[in-house]
Design a protein around this motif. Structure first.
Motif, PDB file in Angstrom:
ATOM      1  N   ASP A   8       1.662   3.823   3.657  1.00  0.00           N
ATOM      2  CA  ASP A   8       1.853   2.828   4.726  1.00  0.00           C
ATOM      3  C   ASP A   8       1.521   1.410   4.289  1.00  0.00           C
ATOM      4  O   ASP A   8       2.019   0.453   4.859  1.00  0.00           O
ATOM      5  CB  ASP A   8       1.025   3.205   5.961  1.00  0.00           C
ATOM      6  CG  ASP A   8      -0.460   3.168   5.675  1.00  0.00           C
ATOM      7  OD1 ASP A   8      -0.891   3.903   4.768  1.00  0.00           O
ATOM      8  OD2 ASP A   8      -1.175   2.402   6.342  1.00  0.00           O
ATOM      9  N   LEU A   9       0.664   1.261   3.273  1.00  0.00           N
ATOM     10  CA  LEU A   9       0.307  -0.102   2.853  1.00  0.00           C
ATOM     11  C   LEU A   9       1.354  -0.621   1.860  1.00  0.00           C
ATOM     12  O   LEU A   9       1.553  -0.045   0.790  1.00  0.00           O
ATOM     13  CB  LEU A   9      -1.068  -0.119   2.200  1.00  0.00           C
ATOM     14  CG  LEU A   9      -2.238   0.127   3.152  1.00  0.00           C
ATOM     15  CD1 LEU A   9      -3.534   0.219   2.369  1.00  0.00           C
ATOM     16  CD2 LEU A   9      -2.314  -0.993   4.184  1.00  0.00           C
ATOM     17  N   ALA A  10       1.996  -1.721   2.245  1.00  0.00           N
ATOM     18  CA  ALA A  10       3.096  -2.265   1.439  1.00  0.00           C
ATOM     19  C   ALA A  10       2.639  -2.529   0.007  1.00  0.00           C
ATOM     20  O   ALA A  10       3.354  -2.235  -0.948  1.00  0.00           O
ATOM     21  CB  ALA A  10       3.621  -3.542   2.080  1.00  0.00           C
ATOM     22  N   LEU A  11       1.440  -3.054  -0.125  1.00  0.00           N
ATOM     23  CA  LEU A  11       0.904  -3.404  -1.439  1.00  0.00           C
ATOM     24  C   LEU A  11       0.922  -2.195  -2.377  1.00  0.00           C
ATOM     25  O   LEU A  11       1.386  -2.269  -3.516  1.00  0.00           O
ATOM     26  CB  LEU A  11      -0.527  -3.909  -1.243  1.00  0.00           C
ATOM     27  CG  LEU A  11      -1.257  -4.455  -2.445  1.00  0.00           C
ATOM     28  CD1 LEU A  11      -0.633  -5.753  -2.900  1.00  0.00           C
ATOM     29  CD2 LEU A  11      -2.720  -4.662  -2.088  1.00  0.00           C
ATOM     30  N   LEU A  12       0.406  -1.054  -1.864  1.00  0.00           N
ATOM     31  CA  LEU A  12       0.322   0.138  -2.695  1.00  0.00           C
ATOM     32  C   LEU A  12       1.687   0.793  -2.862  1.00  0.00           C
ATOM     33  O   LEU A  12       1.997   1.348  -3.914  1.00  0.00           O
ATOM     34  CB  LEU A  12      -0.662   1.132  -2.086  1.00  0.00           C
ATOM     35  CG  LEU A  12      -2.105   0.652  -2.071  1.00  0.00           C
ATOM     36  CD1 LEU A  12      -3.023   1.747  -1.575  1.00  0.00           C
ATOM     37  CD2 LEU A  12      -2.536   0.212  -3.462  1.00  0.00           C
ATOM     38  N   ARG A  13       2.504   0.702  -1.792  1.00  0.00           N
ATOM     39  CA  ARG A  13       3.836   1.292  -1.880  1.00  0.00           C
ATOM     40  C   ARG A  13       4.626   0.582  -2.985  1.00  0.00           C
ATOM     41  O   ARG A  13       5.208   1.226  -3.843  1.00  0.00           O
ATOM     42  CB  ARG A  13       4.552   1.161  -0.528  1.00  0.00           C
ATOM     43  CG  ARG A  13       5.756   2.055  -0.392  1.00  0.00           C
ATOM     44  CD  ARG A  13       6.268   2.082   1.022  1.00  0.00           C
ATOM     45  NE  ARG A  13       6.594   0.761   1.511  1.00  0.00           N
ATOM     46  CZ  ARG A  13       6.050   0.197   2.573  1.00  0.00           C
ATOM     47  NH1 ARG A  13       5.169   0.866   3.281  1.00  0.00           N
ATOM     48  NH2 ARG A  13       6.392  -1.008   2.945  1.00  0.00           N
ATOM     49  N   GLY A  15       3.425  -1.038  -5.473  1.00  0.00           N
ATOM     50  CA  GLY A  15       2.809  -0.711  -6.753  1.00  0.00           C
ATOM     51  C   GLY A  15       3.275   0.642  -7.268  1.00  0.00           C
ATOM     52  O   GLY A  15       3.625   0.788  -8.441  1.00  0.00           O
ATOM     53  N   LEU A  16       3.306   1.642  -6.366  1.00  0.00           N
ATOM     54  CA  LEU A  16       3.726   2.988  -6.763  1.00  0.00           C
ATOM     55  C   LEU A  16       5.187   2.998  -7.199  1.00  0.00           C
ATOM     56  O   LEU A  16       5.548   3.655  -8.183  1.00  0.00           O
ATOM     57  CB  LEU A  16       3.520   3.972  -5.601  1.00  0.00           C
ATOM     58  CG  LEU A  16       2.089   4.483  -5.393  1.00  0.00           C
ATOM     59  CD1 LEU A  16       1.999   5.258  -4.090  1.00  0.00           C
ATOM     60  CD2 LEU A  16       1.682   5.382  -6.558  1.00  0.00           C
ATOM     61  N   ARG A  18       6.842   0.571  -8.482  1.00  0.00           N
ATOM     62  CA  ARG A  18       6.950  -0.064  -9.792  1.00  0.00           C
ATOM     63  C   ARG A  18       6.449   0.876 -10.887  1.00  0.00           C
ATOM     64  O   ARG A  18       7.094   1.068 -11.915  1.00  0.00           O
ATOM     65  CB  ARG A  18       6.131  -1.354  -9.794  1.00  0.00           C
ATOM     66  CG  ARG A  18       6.259  -2.109 -11.093  1.00  0.00           C
ATOM     67  CD  ARG A  18       5.911  -3.550 -10.911  1.00  0.00           C
ATOM     68  NE  ARG A  18       4.510  -3.702 -10.564  1.00  0.00           N
ATOM     69  CZ  ARG A  18       3.953  -4.879 -10.280  1.00  0.00           C
ATOM     70  NH1 ARG A  18       4.689  -5.965 -10.265  1.00  0.00           N
ATOM     71  NH2 ARG A  18       2.682  -4.949  -9.989  1.00  0.00           N
ATOM     72  N   LEU A  19       5.298   1.495 -10.610  1.00  0.00           N
ATOM     73  CA  LEU A  19       4.706   2.367 -11.614  1.00  0.00           C
ATOM     74  C   LEU A  19       5.634   3.537 -11.946  1.00  0.00           C
ATOM     75  O   LEU A  19       5.895   3.837 -13.118  1.00  0.00           O
ATOM     76  CB  LEU A  19       3.369   2.892 -11.091  1.00  0.00           C
ATOM     77  CG  LEU A  19       2.480   3.676 -12.065  1.00  0.00           C
ATOM     78  CD1 LEU A  19       1.023   3.502 -11.655  1.00  0.00           C
ATOM     79  CD2 LEU A  19       2.814   5.139 -12.101  1.00  0.00           C
ATOM     80  N   ASP A  22       8.784   2.417 -13.708  1.00  0.00           N
ATOM     81  CA  ASP A  22       8.442   2.007 -15.063  1.00  0.00           C
ATOM     82  C   ASP A  22       8.284   3.192 -15.986  1.00  0.00           C
ATOM     83  O   ASP A  22       8.454   3.077 -17.199  1.00  0.00           O
ATOM     84  CB  ASP A  22       7.120   1.226 -15.017  1.00  0.00           C
ATOM     85  CG  ASP A  22       7.232  -0.095 -15.742  1.00  0.00           C
ATOM     86  OD1 ASP A  22       8.162  -0.856 -15.397  1.00  0.00           O
ATOM     87  OD2 ASP A  22       6.399  -0.355 -16.633  1.00  0.00           O
ATOM     88  N   LYS A 107      -6.727   7.946  -5.026  1.00  0.00           N
ATOM     89  CA  LYS A 107      -5.843   6.830  -5.338  1.00  0.00           C
ATOM     90  C   LYS A 107      -6.233   6.141  -6.637  1.00  0.00           C
ATOM     91  O   LYS A 107      -5.394   5.612  -7.347  1.00  0.00           O
ATOM     92  CB  LYS A 107      -5.861   5.814  -4.194  1.00  0.00           C
ATOM     93  CG  LYS A 107      -5.019   6.253  -3.007  1.00  0.00           C
ATOM     94  CD  LYS A 107      -4.928   5.168  -1.977  1.00  0.00           C
ATOM     95  CE  LYS A 107      -4.055   5.622  -0.813  1.00  0.00           C
ATOM     96  NZ  LYS A 107      -4.105   4.670   0.306  1.00  0.00           N
ATOM     97  N   VAL A 110      -4.362   6.337 -10.147  1.00  0.00           N
ATOM     98  CA  VAL A 110      -3.142   5.648 -10.564  1.00  0.00           C
ATOM     99  C   VAL A 110      -3.433   4.643 -11.674  1.00  0.00           C
ATOM    100  O   VAL A 110      -2.529   4.216 -12.383  1.00  0.00           O
ATOM    101  CB  VAL A 110      -2.447   4.920  -9.386  1.00  0.00           C
ATOM    102  CG1 VAL A 110      -1.991   5.910  -8.337  1.00  0.00           C
ATOM    103  CG2 VAL A 110      -3.354   3.866  -8.788  1.00  0.00           C
ATOM    104  N   ALA A 111      -4.713   4.273 -11.834  1.00  0.00           N
ATOM    105  CA  ALA A 111      -5.052   3.299 -12.872  1.00  0.00           C
ATOM    106  C   ALA A 111      -4.794   3.878 -14.256  1.00  0.00           C
ATOM    107  O   ALA A 111      -4.416   3.166 -15.181  1.00  0.00           O
ATOM    108  CB  ALA A 111      -6.507   2.881 -12.746  1.00  0.00           C
ATOM    109  N   VAL A 113      -2.416   5.402 -16.012  1.00  0.00           N
ATOM    110  CA  VAL A 113      -1.001   5.642 -15.768  1.00  0.00           C
ATOM    111  C   VAL A 113      -0.495   6.930 -16.404  1.00  0.00           C
ATOM    112  O   VAL A 113       0.133   7.751 -15.738  1.00  0.00           O
ATOM    113  CB  VAL A 113      -0.155   4.435 -16.234  1.00  0.00           C
ATOM    114  CG1 VAL A 113       1.312   4.735 -16.087  1.00  0.00           C
ATOM    115  CG2 VAL A 113      -0.543   3.210 -15.420  1.00  0.00           C
TER     116      VAL A 113
ATOM    117  N   ALA B 244      -5.859  -1.920 -10.268  1.00  0.00           N
ATOM    118  CA  ALA B 244      -6.015  -0.899 -11.298  1.00  0.00           C
ATOM    119  C   ALA B 244      -4.646  -0.423 -11.779  1.00  0.00           C
ATOM    120  O   ALA B 244      -4.426  -0.184 -12.977  1.00  0.00           O
ATOM    121  CB  ALA B 244      -6.824   0.274 -10.754  1.00  0.00           C
ATOM    122  N   MET B 245      -3.720  -0.317 -10.815  1.00  0.00           N
ATOM    123  CA  MET B 245      -2.373   0.137 -11.132  1.00  0.00           C
ATOM    124  C   MET B 245      -1.689  -0.872 -12.057  1.00  0.00           C
ATOM    125  O   MET B 245      -1.077  -0.501 -13.059  1.00  0.00           O
ATOM    126  CB  MET B 245      -1.605   0.301  -9.830  1.00  0.00           C
ATOM    127  CG  MET B 245      -0.430   1.208  -9.908  1.00  0.00           C
ATOM    128  SD  MET B 245      -0.156   2.070  -8.331  1.00  0.00           S
ATOM    129  CE  MET B 245      -0.178   0.783  -7.139  1.00  0.00           C
TER     130      MET B 245
END
Lengths: 214, 413
Positions: A8-13, A15-16, A18-19, A22, A107, A110-111, A113, B244-245
């Protein structure tokens, strides 16, 4: 590999997305609501889903509920649950249904990768990924009579990695010892805990976590 | 012997006015009791009479409230009021009212006031009028039709006899004063005993009140904790995960794409700074620091200045807003600006804040493409935050825009 994300959080969405892009995944859909997630799953039939535990409307465990519903519709649909904290039940119902392809990770993971991606892929292939933190919380002997207390330090290490859902090869690499040594440890552990042996990594996790939660 | 005239006069006036007020009051009580009992008893015989009985009790209570004021006036101290709290449907409420001993004590007093109280008032007024009239009889005895006033033992038809009567009246004044004092005192005490709650009832009422305020405080505290947890979860924690990501991705990328990796590291640093700022804000009384230091207006102006989309402000912030209202208003604007920056493609944003009918109204409008998802993107969290304060959040975002996020936050506590 096609993936559907529910966060639900745009920031993490973002990020995910992109990750995973990638690292070679195809993000079929990224949504912020359980209903949208179920629709996306129906529409895209992804290889794996990454779902936040807390989703609207109440931000309790809608993510887990949605995951259970998705697996009811598509049995064995691989789902990796992401959570901010290790919660007491950590999606036990998901692990209990006997199909593989389940994961529960903090969570924070995710750091790391490559490790995170490996977990997503393991779940996608029908394997299991249980967060080390969640396992560690379970790996505390209840008392001197607890069979867990009879395990050696090395056996505890093996037990930890086994409960996280890793294969013998991965455990061997992680601990820097030979695969045959791991097999020996595993068989000793199952003997000490009086568990039925199993070759499937997922069944092994089930047996081990069920034992730990007894 | 020194007789202090002032307090005696004051007592005299108070007693007398109790009875003067008593004339209309006791007539009213009489009417209310007779009419109420008649209606009530009649209503008992038919089912549709139930609301009527409720109305009768309501009138009794209203009248008792008036009597409490009159008694308090004569007493010089307030007469407390405590009824059992009413809840549930009308039948249940009626049962509570009928089972409340205070209802029947009220009725007892009204019946007493409507009968003996009326006679007492009439007597007090007539007696004082007679005594005071007789006191000045020498000035007006000759105007009487038979040339004087008949006192039974003698006729005051000469100036001398009129003075004799006046002397007698003078003697009667202290006697009447003392008699009236006793009577009034007795009535007032009876009134207080019947109209104020028993010690038990008063304690029960107090306990009820304290339990209610305590429950309110506990609710508020747990709502506040929930809010803090949300702030952390959606704020600093999420930023740190994103950071961190970014760092993890950058590490992967360094070998094959150093420039891309450097960009990610830069983003990670920005994210770290924002996380630090949010943590600092949270730590500082769980409110954004500018809010604490300068208040809502400057905090919003600063927010607008930092906005990714150029924002203008139209602020008419009322004074002395409760802290939670200010914080919620700040978060509404903050989230709306973030959304406008991320999704809307807007070129301008207008933030307007003002008071309306005891509420603080916060409105953020952008000229973007609209179509915002009211069910997502933190808007749901925002709605919960606003609802926790009994407020309302509405989102209007037709396709093609404009998008308006509006929060109404009631300020009355």
């Amino acid at each position: 590999m096609r993936v559907v994300i529910a966060e639900d959080l745009a920031l993490l969405r973002d990020g995910l997305i992109r990750l995973l892009r990638d690292t070679g995944f195809e993000v079929a859909a990224a949504v912020d609501h359980p209903d949208a997630f179920l629709e996306a799953v129906d529409e895209h039939r992804p290889d794996v889903c990454v779902v936040d535990v807390r989703l609207p409307p109440t931000f309790n465990d809608e993510g887990v509920r949605a995951a259970l519903e998705a697996r009811r519709r598509i049995p064995g649909l691989p789902i990796l649950i992401l959570s901010q904290y290790v919660e007491q039940t950590f999606a036990a119902e998901l692990f209990a249904d006997g199909h593989g392809g389940v994961g529960y990770l903090l969570k924070d993971r995710v750091a790391d990768v490559s490790d995170f991606v490996a977990s997503v892929k393991r779940v996608a292939r029908g394997g299991t990924a249980l967060d080390p933190e969640a396992v560690a919380q379970l790996l505390v002997p209840a008392g001197p009579d607890d069979p867990l207390a009879a395990l050696t330090a090395r056996e505890m290490d093996v037990m930890q990695l086994m409960a996280e859902g890793r294969t013998n090869v991965a455990i061997a690499t992680g601990l820097g010892i030979s695969e045959s040594a791991i097999e020996k440890h595993v068989s000793t552990i199952f003997g000490k805990l009086d568990l039925e042996r199993s070759e499937s990594a997922h069944r092994r996790v089930l047996a081990v976590t069920a034992y730990l939660r007894r | 012997m020194m007789v202090r005239m002032r307090p005696i006069l004051r007592t005299f006036w108070r007693d007398l006015s109790y009875h003067v007020l008593g004339l209309p009051a006791t007539i009213l009580a009489f009417t209310v009791v007779v009419a109420g009992l008649t209606l009530g008893v009649t209503a008992l015989t038919v089912i549709v009479g139930i609301p009527l009985i409720g109305a009768v009790f309501a009138v009794f209570r209203w009248n008792a409230r008036l009597e409490r004021r009159r008694t308090a006036w004569a007493l010089g101290t307030p007469v407390p009021e405590a009824y059992r709290p009413r809840h549930g449907n009308s039948l249940r409420r009626l049962r509570i009212v009928a089972g409340d001993p205070q209802s029947w004590k009220d009725l007892a007093w009204l019946a007493f006031a409507g009968s003996f109280g009326f006679v007492a008032s009439v007597f007090a007024i007539t007696a004082w009028a007679t005594v005071l009239g007789t006191l000045v009889l020498p000035a007006w005895y000759w105007t009487l039709p038979n040339g004087g006033a008949d006192f039974g033992l003698f006729r005051a038809d000469t100036l001398g006899k009129a003075f004799l009567a006046a002397d007698l009246a003078l003697v009667a004044i202290p006697i009447l004063f003392v008699l009236e004092r006793w009577k009034t005192e007795g009535m007032v005490r009876l009134g207080r005993a019947l109209l104020s709650p028993s010690r038990e009832a008063a304690l029960a009422a107090r306990v009820q009140e304290l339990a209610a305020t305590r429950a309110g405080a506990v609710d508020a505290a747990s709502a506040e904790l929930q809010r803090i947890e949300r702030d952390l979860h959606d704020g600093a924690q999420a930023r740190l995960v994103a950071l961190a990501m970014d760092l993890g991705l950058a590490e992967e990328r360094f070998a094959r794409d150093p420039d891309g990796a450097r960009e990610l590291v830069g983003e990670a640093r920005e994210e770290a700074k924002r996380a630090l700022a949010e943590l600092r804000d949270l730590a500082r009384g769980i409110r954004p620091s500018l809010l604490v230091e300068r208040g809502l207006g400057p905090a919003l102006t600063a927010l607008a200045a930092r906005s990714p989309v150029p924002a203008s402000v139209d602020l008419d912030v009322p004074d002395a807003l409760p802290a939670p209202i200010e914080t919620a208003a700040w978060f509404v604007v903050s989230e709306a600006l973030a959304n406008a920056g991320k999704h809307s493609g807007a070129g301008r944003v207008l933030i307007s804040v003002g008071g309306l009918d005891g509420s603080l109204v916060v409105e953020v409008t952008d000229d973007g493409r609209g179509g915002a998802d009211a069910g997502g993107d933190g808007l749901t969290g925002l709605r919960a935050r606003v609802a926790a304060l009994d407020g309302e959040l509405s989102v209007s975002s037709p396709r093609g825009g404009p998008t308006t996020i509006r929060a109404e936050l009631p300020c009355a506590s």
